[in-house]
Write an enzyme that holds these catalytic residues in place. Structure first.
Site, PDB file in Angstrom:
ATOM      1  CD  GLU A  97      -2.623  -1.424  -0.059  1.00 48.28           C
ATOM      2  OE1 GLU A  97      -2.826  -0.474  -0.822  1.00 48.28           O
ATOM      3  OE2 GLU A  97      -2.988  -2.583  -0.310  1.00 48.28           O
ATOM      4  N   GLY A  98       1.992   1.169  -0.648  1.00 52.32           N
ATOM      5  CA  GLY A  98       2.938   2.286  -0.690  1.00 52.32           C
ATOM      6  C   GLY A  98       3.970   2.112   0.400  1.00 52.32           C
TER       7      GLY A  98
END
Length: 589
Positions: free
Chosen positions: A437-438
């Site tokens: 998610e980054g």
């Protein structure tokens, strides 16, 4: 053997004593979400986590998911399908979702609490419904009315699950490099062709249909990220036929082995545009923001379990004598909790976990206020706070959650390194949270490059006002002085950034992670001061054991001891900027 009990006193103290989450019932959207009702939901979630999810966590890790290359299907470990049916039938899938599509419409803050307990007891399991929540949010905000009616009821009820398909073999964070294409069909649908990797829950046997949200490019679209569109691609079409969106294999991973992480091949699969063409990345951020908070909570949940395991071990493991003299006089040695170095590791876990839970809950509260408060000014202010806190929660809670698990393992010595105890699995499972998610470096760049500059730099001002509001009930002069020091240091860091980064973007990139940590520790300092102050009122009400409240007060003191000195180091690092980082040529590494 059970190693986890839901930390209900800690959860309830943060929600109802520190943040007054009962105020949410004043909103027309949450009239049923009284404190009594919230407590009841939390208690039931504890039973789910302890009784249904925890027992299959270790076995799921050992068995892993199994891929059948002939049928291109994935079998989850034994017990997972039954556990998912229990989860789905209990209504947990739609806890915070819109009632008009079958959800319960309860606060997102309450879902965060449930997520923590799920992640504490079985992170692999939590991944399956976890991505569905992001898909629900995205379709609710950007889907057509027909798409909402088609997909939301069954996603919300947990009859179907969802995925987000972004990454490809040649690109991760830089999604402008994707090559998956979407060619329009005569009926207005699109033929989706391409390969996506690292797709959580891309194929499994928990449900009959999986709804993929896929980033792709329509031929002729602009180059780079400006030409990305978003499509909804179901595994099974409305007529019951199989859409050619197939699993090509499973990733062999360090952790979360009972979570199916798939290579997905889209072979002219039928999909439908979500939102406007070339606006896919903007739409996907809706899903990613919700997912980022959940990932932060994953770090918190795993840290809580590791703390409970290592604390229990320290109370029972006999090793050497106390430096102040024998404490266990009837035994041959003292429990290791008497040793200062073991206490050092345990107490660092305690102050970080309890402070992080308060920060995640603060973000969850403002998410709900930003969507449902009657006053538009309050909604805007809370949205500003939530936007700013999102990368901080994701990054800090996963970094420090992992560090807490590592400290728990270290405090157990050789026992922690073995599979006889669950901490080694928690360490393996938790490592991914700092990446997906980054990555946490991307979170820091999001903070510096986007959040601090939004609305002409308004968000930091809103943040400082919120911190001072939280301190309004604090009367302890020492705590107030410490917090002023944290806030002043953060202001100095932001001032340096404003003076230097606008002329040289590399300066911002070099200090981004350090600045994010400065924000996080400042937030924890304020929340620890508030928690300590709130113990006085809680003590009068006699809602909690005396040792629990005294432990909170002492933990606040210990937090300031540990982290007040670090703030000056962080500021010095920030003021050094990119010097010594960017000075190296590639050959000099």
């Amino acid at each position: 053997m059970s190693h986890y009990k839901a930390p209900l006193d800690n959860i309830n103290f943060v929600l109802f004593d520190v943040l007054n989450s009962g105020q949410l019932a004043e909103s027309p959207a949450f009239t049923e979400a009284t404190e009594e009702m919230q407590r009841a939901v939390i208690e039931e979630a504890a039973k789910l986590a302890e009784g249904v999810l925890l027992p299959i966590n270790t076995s799921g890790d050992r068995e892993e998911c199994q891929f059948d290359p002939d049928t291109k299907t994935v079998k989850t470990p034994n017990g997972f399908k039954a556990a998912y049916e229990h989860y789905q039938q209990g209504g947990w899938s739609g806890l915070s979702s819109a009632p008009e599509f079958g959800g319960q419409g309860l606060p997102h803050l309450l879902k965060n609490v449930v997520d923590e307990m799920v992640c504490s007891t079985n992170l692999s399991f939590g991944m399956y419904p976890g991505l569905s929540h992001g898909a629900i949010d995205l379709l609710q905000q950007h889907g057509t009315e027909a798409q909402k009616q088609t997909y939301l009821p069954k996603l919300i009820q947990g009859i179907w699950t969802g995925t987000m398909c972004l990454t490809e073999p040649q690109c991760g964070t830089d999604l402008g490099l994707i090559t998956t294409k979407a060619e329009e069909n005569p009926d207005g649908s699109y033929a989706i062709s391409g390969t996506k990797i690292w797709i959580t829950g891309g194929e499994h046997d928990l449900v009959d249909n999986i709804i993929h949200l896929v980033l792709a490019k329509i031929p002729g679209s602009p180059e780079g990220s400006k030409g990305i569109s978003l499509f909804v691609v179901p595994k099974v079409l409305e007529d019951g036929s199989r859409n050619p969106a197939f699993c090509g294999g499973l990733e062999h991973k360090m952790g979360i082995k009972a979570s199916a992480t798939c290579v997905m091949n889209f072979e002219n699969a039928k999909g439908w545009l979500v939102g406007e063409a070339n606006q896919g990345l903007k739409c996907m951020f809706t899903m990613m923001n919700a997912a980022r908070i959940m990932v932060g909570i994953q770090g918190l949940g795993l840290a809580e379990t590791a703390y409970q395991v290592s604390l229990g071990f320290a109370k029972e493991r006999l090793q050497s004598r106390s430096l102040s003299g024998p404490q266990n006089k009837s035994g041959k040695a003292d429990p290791i909790i008497v040793h200062p170095d073991v206490r050092r590791m345990l107490l660092k876990q305690k102050v970080l976990i309890e402070g992080s839970r308060a920060m995640a809950s603060l973000a969850g509260l403002h998410y709900d206020l930003s969507h449902h408060h009657a006053d538009s000014n309050v909604r805007e202010r809370s949205d500003d706070l939530f936007q700013l806190l999102t990368p901080i929660v994701k990054s800090f809670l996963t970094d420090e959650g992992y560090a807490c698990v590592d400290a728990g393992l270290q405090s157990m010595g050789g026992s922690g390194f073995t599979q006889d105890w669950p901490v080694e699995q928690l360490l393996r499972d938790g490592r991914i949270a700092r990446i997906y998610e980054g990555t946490n470096g991307i979170q820091a760049m999001d903070l510096v490059g986007r959040k601090l500059t939004m609305k002409g730099g308004k968000l930091p001002l809103t943040y400082f006002n919120e911190m001072r509001s939280l301190l309004s009930i604090v009367s302890n002069e020492s705590h107030l002085k410490h917090c002023e020091g944290f806030l002043s240091t953060l202001q100095s860091a932001l001032s340096w950034l404003g003076q230097n980064a606008s002329q040289d973007p590399e300066q911002a990139g070099a200090v981004a992670s350090t600045l994010l940590r400065t924000f996080a520790l400042t937030t924890l300092a304020v929340l620890w001061a508030r928690m300590a102050a709130q113990t006085q009122q809680a003590e009068t009400a006699k809602q909690y054991p005396a040792a629990f409240l005294e432990g909170k007060r002492k933990a606040a003191e210990h937090f300031f001891r540990l982290y007040a000195p670090e703030m000056e180091t962080l500021l010095s690092d920030i003021k050094s900027g990119k010097s010594s980082i960017m000075d190296f040529s590639v050959e000099e590494f």
